[in-house]
Scaffold this motif. Sequence first.
Motif, short mmCIF file in Angstrom:
data_model
loop_
_atom_site.label_atom_id
_atom_site.label_comp_id
_atom_site.label_asym_id
_atom_site.label_seq_id
_atom_site.Cartn_x
_atom_site.Cartn_y
_atom_site.Cartn_z
N UNK A 156 0.81 -1.22 0.00
CA UNK A 156 0.00 0.00 0.00
C UNK A 156 0.83 1.27 0.00
N UNK A 157 2.18 1.12 -0.07
CA UNK A 157 3.03 2.30 -0.16
C UNK A 157 4.03 2.42 0.97
N UNK A 158 4.57 1.29 1.41
CA UNK A 158 5.51 1.30 2.52
C UNK A 158 6.87 0.79 2.07
N UNK A 159 7.92 1.39 2.63
CA UNK A 159 9.28 0.99 2.26
C UNK A 159 9.57 -0.44 2.72
N UNK A 160 8.98 -0.86 3.82
CA UNK A 160 9.13 -2.22 4.31
C UNK A 160 7.81 -2.97 4.15
N UNK A 161 7.91 -4.27 4.01
CA UNK A 161 6.71 -5.09 3.90
C UNK A 161 6.63 -6.04 5.08
N UNK A 162 5.44 -6.20 5.60
CA UNK A 162 5.25 -7.13 6.71
C UNK A 162 4.13 -6.69 7.63
N UNK A 163 4.12 -7.31 8.80
CA UNK A 163 3.15 -7.01 9.85
C UNK A 163 3.91 -6.38 11.01
N UNK A 164 3.60 -5.13 11.30
CA UNK A 164 4.35 -4.38 12.30
C UNK A 164 3.46 -3.98 13.46
N UNK A 165 4.07 -3.83 14.62
CA UNK A 165 3.37 -3.28 15.78
C UNK A 165 4.20 -2.17 16.39
N UNK A 166 3.53 -1.16 16.88
CA UNK A 166 4.22 -0.02 17.47
C UNK A 166 3.24 0.83 18.26
N UNK A 167 3.74 1.91 18.85
CA UNK A 167 2.87 2.79 19.64
C UNK A 167 1.77 3.41 18.77
N UNK A 168 0.62 3.65 19.39
CA UNK A 168 -0.51 4.24 18.67
C UNK A 168 -0.48 5.76 18.72
N UNK A 169 0.70 6.33 18.87
CA UNK A 169 0.84 7.78 19.05
C UNK A 169 0.22 8.56 17.89
N UNK A 170 0.52 8.16 16.66
CA UNK A 170 0.01 8.88 15.49
C UNK A 170 -1.50 8.81 15.41
N UNK A 171 -2.06 7.65 15.73
CA UNK A 171 -3.51 7.51 15.66
C UNK A 171 -4.21 8.32 16.75
N UNK A 172 -3.64 8.35 17.93
CA UNK A 172 -4.25 9.13 19.01
C UNK A 172 -4.31 10.62 18.68
N UNK A 173 -3.33 11.10 17.93
CA UNK A 173 -3.29 12.54 17.60
C UNK A 173 -4.06 12.86 16.33
N UNK A 174 -4.64 11.86 15.69
CA UNK A 174 -5.37 12.08 14.43
C UNK A 174 -6.66 12.85 14.70
N UNK A 175 -6.84 13.97 14.00
CA UNK A 175 -8.04 14.80 14.16
C UNK A 175 -8.97 14.53 12.99
N UNK A 176 -9.98 13.71 13.21
CA UNK A 176 -10.87 13.34 12.12
C UNK A 176 -12.34 13.60 12.42
N UNK A 177 -12.66 13.99 13.67
CA UNK A 177 -14.05 14.03 14.08
C UNK A 177 -14.82 15.23 13.56
N UNK A 178 -14.15 16.30 13.26
CA UNK A 178 -14.86 17.49 12.78
C UNK A 178 -15.53 17.23 11.44
N UNK A 179 -14.90 16.40 10.60
CA UNK A 179 -15.45 16.16 9.27
C UNK A 179 -16.04 14.75 9.10
N UNK A 180 -15.89 13.90 10.09
CA UNK A 180 -16.31 12.51 9.94
C UNK A 180 -17.81 12.33 10.11
N UNK A 181 -18.35 11.34 9.42
CA UNK A 181 -19.71 10.88 9.65
C UNK A 181 -19.65 9.76 10.68
N UNK A 182 -20.41 9.90 11.75
CA UNK A 182 -20.36 8.95 12.86
C UNK A 182 -21.69 8.19 12.93
N UNK A 183 -21.60 6.87 12.98
CA UNK A 183 -22.79 6.02 13.07
C UNK A 183 -22.68 5.12 14.30
N UNK A 184 -23.81 4.88 14.95
CA UNK A 184 -23.85 3.95 16.07
C UNK A 184 -23.34 4.50 17.38
#
Length: 235
Positions: A156-184
């Motif tokens: 999908x566009x990554x320099x390395x290929x595989x299954x990786x795990x790491x801190x969720x720091x980037x996801x926690x700082x993601x600002x998506x709620x102002x424009x997102x459609x929320x269901x449920x």
Amino acid sequence: MRIPSLLSGAVLALLLAACDTKNPNGMPDEQPGKGPLQVATDAPPKPDSAAARTENPVMPADTSVAGAWLLLEGALRGHDAAVLNQLIDPEFGLWVLEQPGAVPLVTRVAEVGAFRRSYQGLPLFSLDKQLMTCPQLQPLKQLPEADCGLQTKQNAGFAQQGCFTGPATAFRSLDLWASATVKGGTAAQGKAAQGRTGRSVLQTRTGFRFHFAKSAGAGGRWRLIFIDLRTPCIA
């Protein structure tokens, strides 16, 4: 006269008969229909190990997210809703993040078996056909960002290929709620769930991310809290 002697003999005979009387159903220390009397002891009865295994959750109590990921992968491949439900955080629930158009779509999943993806109305278990087969997760200090110039059919566009795990720091700082459609659920509930995420799993072939939160307490277990099905680059 011998009357007193006769009376004494009769009383003695009655007493002996009373002492020798047994329960007609068994031993003298038994009660009819109840079996032997139970003697109280200080040692409690041992638990039924088979019952304990049935009642105990399957969640791993470890300090890494690898055990929870293996359960998630097995549940998706086996279409096992029972195991998947055990992985979901009981307080914050499971949220699925998609991008069917110009704005993100965030859905709080009430029932994994009834949920349908925005992509072709597929069930959640359709992810089994898109999962990479990885012997184990590779831990990273920071998950990589996609480079669309590297995108191929198998990456999908990554320099390395595989299954990786790491801190969720980037996801926690993601600002998506102002424009997102929320269901449920509500945006406030989604933000609270997002703030709880601690570890992420990335699969580079699709760019899908799976975010986990650790339950509160010393024996906290890793729970699935977000599935991000957005592809980093549009083909």
